[in-house]
Design a protein around this motif. Structure first.
Motif, PDB file in Angstrom:
ATOM      1  N   ALA A 126      43.281  41.769  17.657  1.00 31.22           N
ATOM      2  CA  ALA A 126      42.770  41.072  18.835  1.00 31.22           C
ATOM      3  C   ALA A 126      43.881  40.514  19.722  1.00 31.22           C
ATOM      4  N   PRO A 127      44.837  39.741  19.189  1.00 24.59           N
ATOM      5  CA  PRO A 127      45.897  39.251  20.081  1.00 24.59           C
ATOM      6  C   PRO A 127      46.794  40.364  20.613  1.00 24.59           C
ATOM      7  N   ALA A 128      46.986  41.418  19.834  1.00 29.39           N
ATOM      8  CA  ALA A 128      47.778  42.548  20.334  1.00 29.39           C
ATOM      9  C   ALA A 128      47.078  43.203  21.517  1.00 29.39           C
ATOM     10  N   ALA A 133      46.450  44.311  27.278  1.00 27.01           N
ATOM     11  CA  ALA A 133      45.568  44.329  28.446  1.00 27.01           C
ATOM     12  C   ALA A 133      46.131  43.473  29.571  1.00 27.01           C
ATOM     13  N   ALA A 134      46.708  42.325  29.222  1.00 29.62           N
ATOM     14  CA  ALA A 134      47.294  41.468  30.251  1.00 29.62           C
ATOM     15  C   ALA A 134      48.455  42.163  30.954  1.00 29.62           C
ATOM     16  N   ALA A 135      49.294  42.857  30.172  1.00 38.05           N
ATOM     17  CA  ALA A 135      50.430  43.561  30.763  1.00 38.05           C
ATOM     18  C   ALA A 135      49.987  44.724  31.631  1.00 38.05           C
ATOM     19  N   LEU A 136      48.847  45.303  31.291  1.00 39.90           N
ATOM     20  CA  LEU A 136      48.342  46.444  32.058  1.00 39.90           C
ATOM     21  C   LEU A 136      47.496  46.002  33.243  1.00 39.90           C
ATOM     22  N   GLY A 137      47.531  44.724  33.559  1.00 41.89           N
ATOM     23  CA  GLY A 137      46.806  44.237  34.725  1.00 41.89           C
ATOM     24  C   GLY A 137      47.495  44.537  36.033  1.00 41.89           C
ATOM     25  N   GLU A 138      48.758  44.960  35.982  1.00 44.29           N
ATOM     26  CA  GLU A 138      49.465  45.379  37.186  1.00 44.29           C
ATOM     27  C   GLU A 138      49.470  46.900  37.260  1.00 44.29           C
ATOM     28  N   ALA A 139      49.613  47.427  38.455  1.00 40.30           N
ATOM     29  CA  ALA A 139      49.543  48.874  38.655  1.00 40.30           C
ATOM     30  C   ALA A 139      50.617  49.574  37.831  1.00 40.30           C
ATOM     31  N   ARG A 140      50.189  50.465  36.971  1.00 41.54           N
ATOM     32  CA  ARG A 140      51.124  51.086  36.043  1.00 41.54           C
ATOM     33  C   ARG A 140      50.665  52.498  35.693  1.00 41.54           C
ATOM     34  N   VAL A 141      51.643  53.405  35.604  1.00 40.63           N
ATOM     35  CA  VAL A 141      51.382  54.740  35.073  1.00 40.63           C
ATOM     36  C   VAL A 141      51.734  54.711  33.592  1.00 40.63           C
ATOM     37  N   LEU A 142      50.763  55.041  32.769  1.00 40.28           N
ATOM     38  CA  LEU A 142      50.964  55.089  31.324  1.00 40.28           C
ATOM     39  C   LEU A 142      51.049  56.560  30.930  1.00 40.28           C
ATOM     40  N   VAL A 143      52.248  57.002  30.551  1.00 40.53           N
ATOM     41  CA  VAL A 143      52.475  58.396  30.197  1.00 40.53           C
ATOM     42  C   VAL A 143      52.491  58.519  28.681  1.00 40.53           C
TER      43      VAL A 143
END
Length: 275
Positions: A126-128, A133-143
């Motif tokens: 859960a905390p992970a 999710a918080a870090a992915l709140g900014e526009a990001r390409v996840l490759v």
């Protein structure tokens, strides 16, 4: 063929050719971080690279998903790296390595580490997940490279990150067989906006691309480049890069070597495994 294919001046190289150089930003050297090239080689914007860049760009415009697939050695990862070398302001790019025999726990850790989140990895999910999710709140390409390794639970985990209401992700799944892996999870496959194959270089394009790829090939007639591709390269970038490195070392370590089809034939045997 008895006459040399490559001019003798090509042998006057400044130092022995290392296996590869990497970690140099794209620029005068033509190299790119994360991409290994023979010494002196330059990256080339092929038709496939342009197609991948277009597909990734369209996915970024809608925070969608794209699958980049094709047989091994065709340059899929390089094409994605070239497409994402420069992204619009406000965007970040994160490469997530797929663990060997991945599990959901392993993928969770891989994403956490790839995002370089502060602190230790939490012992519970859960905390992970909250931190990711918080870090992915900014526009990001996840490759996610080598995505063909992912079993359904790991694909479901990536889908959960992408579907999370607080994240802003463009998902790029790349790898030989990644399209088949996605086929195991129709819910995610149906969300992929672009399926971009990286095919073999066609004969005519291979000749033009290799002339731009490395100076050793610039003095080679197009007909000979086509013969090399038909005999050994087969439109596969990884094979051409290996052949280039072997040829460099032959020129640097063998006195008065004549670069002809006999020498190249011997190098072909080093590049290709016995059938």
């Amino acid at each position: 063929m008895t006459s040399p294919i490559i001019k003798a001046a090509a042998r006057r190289l400044p130092h022995p050719a290392p296996a590869a150089v990497a970690g140099v930003p794209l620029g005068e050297s033509g190299a790119l971080e994360g991409v290994a090239l023979p010494a002196g080689a330059r990256l080339v914007w092929t038709s496939s690279v342009r197609a991948v860049a277009e597909a990734v760009g369209q996915a970024m415009a809608v925070q969608g998903a794209v699958c980049v697939f094709g047989d091994p050695g065709r340059g899929k990862t390089v094409a994605v790296r070239m497409a994402l070398h420069e992204v619009p302001p406000g965007w970040k790019v994160t490469w997530v390595p797929v663990p060997v025999r991945p599990s959901v726990a392993g993928m969770r850790r891989a994403v956490f580490d790839a995002l370089t989140l502060p602190g230790r990895f939490p012992h519970t999910s859960a905390p992970a997940d909250a931190a990711v999710a918080a870090a992915l709140g900014e526009a990001r390409v996840l490759v996610v490279d080598e995505a063909q390794r992912l079993p359904v639970p790991c694909l479901e985990y990536l889908q959960s990150l992408w579907d999370h209401p607080g994240t802003r992700i463009t998902l790029v799944l790349c790898g030989a067989g990644s399209e088949r892996a996605l086929g195991r999870l129709p819910q995610l496959a149906s969300r992929v906006g672009a399926w971009q194959e990286v095919p073999r270089l066609a004969g005519a394009e291979a000749a033009a691309v290799m002339a731009g790829f490395h100076p050793l090939w610039r003095t080679v007639p197009a007909s000979d480049l086509t013969w090399i591709d038909r005999s050994c390269g087969h439109g596969t970038f990884r094979t051409w890069a290996a052949l280039t490195a072997h040829l460099q070392n032959a020129l640097l370590t063998t006195a008065d070597v004549s670069v002809d089809r006999a020498l190249l034939g011997r190098l072909f045997q080093r590049v290709a495994p016995p059938l």
